[in-house]
Design a protein around this motif. Structure first.
Motif, PDB file in Angstrom:
ATOM      1  N   GLU A 157       0.886  -1.161   0.000  1.00  0.00           N
ATOM      2  CA  GLU A 157       0.000   0.000   0.000  1.00  0.00           C
ATOM      3  C   GLU A 157       0.922   1.207   0.000  1.00  0.00           C
ATOM      4  OE1 GLU A 157       0.955   0.897   2.951  1.00  0.00           O
ATOM      5  OE2 GLU A 157       0.823  -0.806   4.297  1.00  0.00           O
ATOM      6  N   ALA A 158       0.360   2.404  -0.007  1.00  0.00           N
ATOM      7  CA  ALA A 158       1.186   3.597  -0.189  1.00  0.00           C
ATOM      8  C   ALA A 158       2.211   3.776   0.921  1.00  0.00           C
ATOM      9  CB  ALA A 158       0.295   4.834  -0.285  1.00  0.00           C
ATOM     10  N   GLY A 159       1.978   3.170   2.066  1.00  0.00           N
ATOM     11  CA  GLY A 159       2.907   3.340   3.178  1.00  0.00           C
ATOM     12  C   GLY A 159       4.091   2.406   3.158  1.00  0.00           C
ATOM     13  N   HIS A 160       3.993   1.285   2.450  1.00  0.00           N
ATOM     14  CA  HIS A 160       5.060   0.290   2.503  1.00  0.00           C
ATOM     15  C   HIS A 160       5.329  -0.301   1.121  1.00  0.00           C
ATOM     16  CE1 HIS A 160       3.516   0.355   6.689  1.00  0.00           C
ATOM     17  NE2 HIS A 160       4.809   0.309   6.965  1.00  0.00           N
ATOM     18  N   PHE A 161       6.581  -0.254   0.727  1.00  0.00           N
ATOM     19  CA  PHE A 161       6.985  -0.863  -0.533  1.00  0.00           C
ATOM     20  C   PHE A 161       7.448  -2.292  -0.273  1.00  0.00           C
ATOM     21  CE2 PHE A 161      10.374   1.657   1.332  1.00  0.00           C
ATOM     22  CZ  PHE A 161      11.491   0.831   1.301  1.00  0.00           C
ATOM     23  N   LYS A 162       7.373  -3.107  -1.312  1.00  0.00           N
ATOM     24  CA  LYS A 162       7.720  -4.510  -1.190  1.00  0.00           C
ATOM     25  C   LYS A 162       9.227  -4.719  -1.324  1.00  0.00           C
ATOM     26  CE  LYS A 162       3.325  -6.247  -3.044  1.00  0.00           C
ATOM     27  NZ  LYS A 162       2.672  -7.113  -4.054  1.00  0.00           N
ATOM     28  N   LYS A 163       9.652  -5.903  -0.952  1.00  0.00           N
ATOM     29  CA  LYS A 163      11.062  -6.280  -1.072  1.00  0.00           C
ATOM     30  C   LYS A 163      11.544  -6.134  -2.515  1.00  0.00           C
ATOM     31  CE  LYS A 163      13.797 -10.522  -1.266  1.00  0.00           C
ATOM     32  NZ  LYS A 163      15.124  -9.900  -1.210  1.00  0.00           N
ATOM     33  N   ALA A 164      10.661  -6.409  -3.483  1.00  0.00           N
ATOM     34  CA  ALA A 164      11.062  -6.312  -4.890  1.00  0.00           C
ATOM     35  C   ALA A 164      11.555  -4.909  -5.219  1.00  0.00           C
ATOM     36  CB  ALA A 164       9.890  -6.691  -5.795  1.00  0.00           C
ATOM     37  N   LEU A 165      10.860  -3.893  -4.709  1.00  0.00           N
ATOM     38  CA  LEU A 165      11.306  -2.522  -4.937  1.00  0.00           C
ATOM     39  C   LEU A 165      12.474  -2.180  -4.024  1.00  0.00           C
ATOM     40  CD1 LEU A 165      10.933   0.078  -6.474  1.00  0.00           C
ATOM     41  CD2 LEU A 165       9.212   0.792  -4.802  1.00  0.00           C
ATOM     42  N   GLY A 166      12.455  -2.701  -2.810  1.00  0.00           N
ATOM     43  CA  GLY A 166      13.574  -2.473  -1.903  1.00  0.00           C
ATOM     44  C   GLY A 166      14.884  -2.986  -2.479  1.00  0.00           C
ATOM     45  N   ASP A 167      14.837  -4.114  -3.169  1.00  0.00           N
ATOM     46  CA  ASP A 167      16.050  -4.656  -3.792  1.00  0.00           C
ATOM     47  C   ASP A 167      16.587  -3.708  -4.858  1.00  0.00           C
ATOM     48  OD1 ASP A 167      15.879  -6.856  -2.178  1.00  0.00           O
ATOM     49  OD2 ASP A 167      15.239  -8.243  -3.743  1.00  0.00           O
ATOM     50  N   ILE A 168      15.679  -3.067  -5.609  1.00  0.00           N
ATOM     51  CA  ILE A 168      16.114  -2.100  -6.624  1.00  0.00           C
ATOM     52  C   ILE A 168      16.726  -0.875  -5.955  1.00  0.00           C
ATOM     53  CG2 ILE A 168      15.297  -0.567  -8.462  1.00  0.00           C
ATOM     54  CD1 ILE A 168      13.199  -2.679  -9.131  1.00  0.00           C
ATOM     55  N   VAL A 169      16.107  -0.413  -4.864  1.00  0.00           N
ATOM     56  CA  VAL A 169      16.655   0.716  -4.108  1.00  0.00           C
ATOM     57  C   VAL A 169      18.071   0.403  -3.636  1.00  0.00           C
ATOM     58  CG1 VAL A 169      16.428   2.050  -1.980  1.00  0.00           C
ATOM     59  CG2 VAL A 169      14.417   1.634  -3.405  1.00  0.00           C
ATOM     60  N   LEU A 170      18.254  -0.774  -3.058  1.00  0.00           N
ATOM     61  CA  LEU A 170      19.572  -1.155  -2.550  1.00  0.00           C
ATOM     62  C   LEU A 170      20.593  -1.275  -3.683  1.00  0.00           C
ATOM     63  CD1 LEU A 170      18.462  -3.804   0.104  1.00  0.00           C
ATOM     64  CD2 LEU A 170      19.223  -1.452   0.520  1.00  0.00           C
ATOM     65  N   GLN A 171      20.148  -1.775  -4.832  1.00  0.00           N
ATOM     66  CA  GLN A 171      21.050  -1.880  -5.981  1.00  0.00           C
ATOM     67  C   GLN A 171      21.523  -0.498  -6.417  1.00  0.00           C
ATOM     68  OE1 GLN A 171      22.274  -4.714  -7.551  1.00  0.00           O
ATOM     69  NE2 GLN A 171      23.567  -3.212  -8.587  1.00  0.00           N
ATOM     70  N   ARG A 172      20.604   0.485  -6.423  1.00  0.00           N
ATOM     71  CA  ARG A 172      20.982   1.848  -6.808  1.00  0.00           C
ATOM     72  C   ARG A 172      21.907   2.484  -5.774  1.00  0.00           C
ATOM     73  NH1 ARG A 172      17.359   3.188 -10.928  1.00  0.00           N
ATOM     74  NH2 ARG A 172      17.140   1.194 -11.994  1.00  0.00           N
ATOM     75  N   LEU A 173      21.683   2.158  -4.509  1.00  0.00           N
ATOM     76  CA  LEU A 173      22.567   2.697  -3.468  1.00  0.00           C
ATOM     77  C   LEU A 173      23.996   2.220  -3.659  1.00  0.00           C
ATOM     78  CD1 LEU A 173      20.598   2.428  -0.102  1.00  0.00           C
ATOM     79  CD2 LEU A 173      21.152   4.483  -1.382  1.00  0.00           C
ATOM     80  N   MET A 174      24.134   0.943  -3.970  1.00  0.00           N
ATOM     81  CA  MET A 174      25.461   0.364  -4.097  1.00  0.00           C
ATOM     82  C   MET A 174      26.088   0.635  -5.465  1.00  0.00           C
ATOM     83  SD  MET A 174      25.465  -0.636  -1.076  1.00  0.00           S
ATOM     84  CE  MET A 174      27.182  -1.166  -1.173  1.00  0.00           C
ATOM     85  N   SER A 175      25.253   0.819  -6.485  1.00  0.00           N
ATOM     86  CA  SER A 175      25.754   1.093  -7.845  1.00  0.00           C
ATOM     87  C   SER A 175      24.926   2.227  -8.432  1.00  0.00           C
ATOM     88  CB  SER A 175      25.647  -0.156  -8.719  1.00  0.00           C
ATOM     89  OG  SER A 175      26.319  -1.249  -8.136  1.00  0.00           O
ATOM     90  N   PRO A 176      25.216   3.473  -8.047  1.00  0.00           N
ATOM     91  CA  PRO A 176      24.376   4.614  -8.446  1.00  0.00           C
ATOM     92  C   PRO A 176      24.235   4.801  -9.948  1.00  0.00           C
ATOM     93  CG  PRO A 176      25.905   5.239  -6.706  1.00  0.00           C
ATOM     94  CD  PRO A 176      26.321   3.879  -7.171  1.00  0.00           C
ATOM     95  N   THR A 177      25.209   4.357 -10.714  1.00  0.00           N
ATOM     96  CA  THR A 177      25.153   4.579 -12.160  1.00  0.00           C
ATOM     97  C   THR A 177      24.395   3.480 -12.890  1.00  0.00           C
ATOM     98  OG1 THR A 177      27.285   3.449 -12.454  1.00  0.00           O
ATOM     99  CG2 THR A 177      27.329   5.839 -12.129  1.00  0.00           C
ATOM    100  N   THR A 178      24.005   2.436 -12.158  1.00  0.00           N
ATOM    101  CA  THR A 178      23.286   1.333 -12.793  1.00  0.00           C
ATOM    102  C   THR A 178      21.793   1.638 -12.813  1.00  0.00           C
ATOM    103  OG1 THR A 178      24.927  -0.249 -12.000  1.00  0.00           O
ATOM    104  CG2 THR A 178      22.799  -1.134 -12.707  1.00  0.00           C
TER     105      THR A 178
END
Length: 408
Positions: A332-353
């Motif tokens: 729901e609008a308050g909580h994102f799923k692990k699937a999106l969290g994994d993308i967030v973490l990937q961008r944190l570790m590899s900002p240009t990807t």
């Protein structure tokens, strides 16, 4: 001279009570619902641990100290549910632990980090979820409280450790642990502090995602109604600087994350008149980072903005009659799923990807990129509003209803 029958009865009763307490404690220790003992860990018996309903901070802190993590995740329920320490993007960092606690803010995160540091644990990487709503002032000044009515201190370690072993609540949690071993819809917590929110699966199958989003929107509207639009809490920025200084002193790689709020939530920020403060808040985070870097020029501190109206944030909410339709990125609008969290973490570790077509999801922020980030979000909003015009109109009405007590 023989003891009276009454004294013998009391002695027997005391022995029985002591034996019962020891048996209950032994049962809790063996089943180990909180993962504190480790005498037995067996699939189908106690390998799956229930979600924490008490002593959340104390238990997570204890488990993190034992793990001595190389990286930690701090924040509220958005971080606890969205950021999995076992995500592939974090695998190169070593062992990690998710210390995020629902309903908490910077004070808890700072305390958790301080306790780790005092115990000689210095994570090399610290991921901190930044919550805009926590920096808002209340709409009305809180009533004056007597000096004696201060927040109760956290229970001492000896007390909560005793209570998690010798209490009826712990016995109930141990029994519950045995029951959920083969329950794919039970609330659980992984050994590294991540909450997969499995229980939401049952809710969406019963009620559908539309109802989940609608309920969260009502709760958010009520919360935003209690917030002031006149300014941010300056004391929270002072606390943030102190926290950043403490982390910078350990030479940790500090990664601040602005959560990927769903477009519905951002539309409610707009409708509540909070959008100017949202922009001001981001600038304040950058200023706090700059103040710390002035004292620690070699400090590694980054801020990445995952908010906006991009292809992930603007995920379509299923209609009320689409009970079988599922979302991919948000519960729901308050909580994102692990699937999106994994993308967030990937961008944190590899900002240009980046993935083709997802725009600038995860934009690094500093003083030079603020204007560009603002333009990005405005452009995304136009595309999102064109795709889902009802989303913005509905949130405006919902927020107005919450301010008027439901009267129009």
């Amino acid at each position: 001279m023989t003891a009276s029958p009454f004294k013998s009865y009391l002695a027997t009763l005391a022995l029985l009570m002591a034996a019962g307490a020891l048996l209950a404690g032994a049962f809790v220790a063996v089943v180990d619902p909180y993962g504190l003992y480790g005498f037995v860990l067996r699939d189908g018996f106690n390998a799956v641990k229930p979600g924490l309903t008490r002593y959340q901070n104390q238990i997570k802190q204890e488990l993190a100290l034992r793990r001595r993590p190389q990286f930690i995740i701090l924040g509220n329920s958005r971080a606890e549910i969205g950021f999995d320490p076992r995500a592939s993007a974090l695998s190169a960092l070593g062992a990690g632990y998710n210390l995020a606690i629902p309903g908490t803010g910077l004070a808890t995160s700072a305390s958790q980090f301080a306790q780790l540091r005092q115990a000689g644990v210095q994570p090399r990487t610290v991921i901190v979820g930044m919550e805009f709503i926590d920096f808002l002032n209340p709409a009305a000044a809180p009533a004056a409280r007597p000096v004696a009515a201060t927040t109760a201190p956290a229970p001492a370690r000896a007390f909560w450790r005793f209570d998690t072993l010798f209490s009826l609540a712990s016995v109930k949690d141990a029994v519950h642990t045995l029951r959920i071993q083969h329950d794919a819809q039970a609330a659980t917590l992984t050994a590294d502090g991540f909450n997969p929110l499995l229980e939401y699966g049952a809710h969406v199958r019963r009620d559908g995602y539309h109802k989940m989003f609608a309920q969260r929107a009502q709760e958010s509207a009520a919360n935003l109604r209690r917030k002031s639009t006149r300014g941010l809490a300056t004391e929270d920025f002072h606390a943030l600087r102190a926290f950043l200084l403490a982390m910078a002193a350990t030479q940790a790689d500090i990664k601040l994350v602005i959560y990927p709020y769903h477009a519905q939530m951002l539309a409610m920020f707009e409708a509540a008149g909070l959008w100017p403060l949202f922009d001001e808040w981001k600038a304040g985070l950058i200023l706090a980072m700059g103040a710390v870097k002035a004292q620690y020029p070699d400090a590694r501190i980054s801020l990445t903005d995952f908010s906006g109206y991009g292809v992930y944030n603007c995920e379509r909410i299923p209609a009320a009659n689409e009970r079988d339709s599922a979302t991919r990125w948000y519960w729901e609008a308050g909580h994102f799923k692990k699937a999106l969290g994994d993308i967030v973490l990937q961008r944190l570790m590899s900002p240009t990807t980046g993935a083709p077509g997802d725009g600038q999801f995860g934009m690094p922020l500093d003083g030079a990129s603020l204007a560009q980030n603002r333009a990005r979000i405005a452009q995304e909003r136009g595309a999102c509003a064109a795709a889902q015009p009802a989303l913005f109109a509905t949130q405006l009405l919902a927020t107005q209803d919450s301010h008027s007590g439901g009267r129009r």
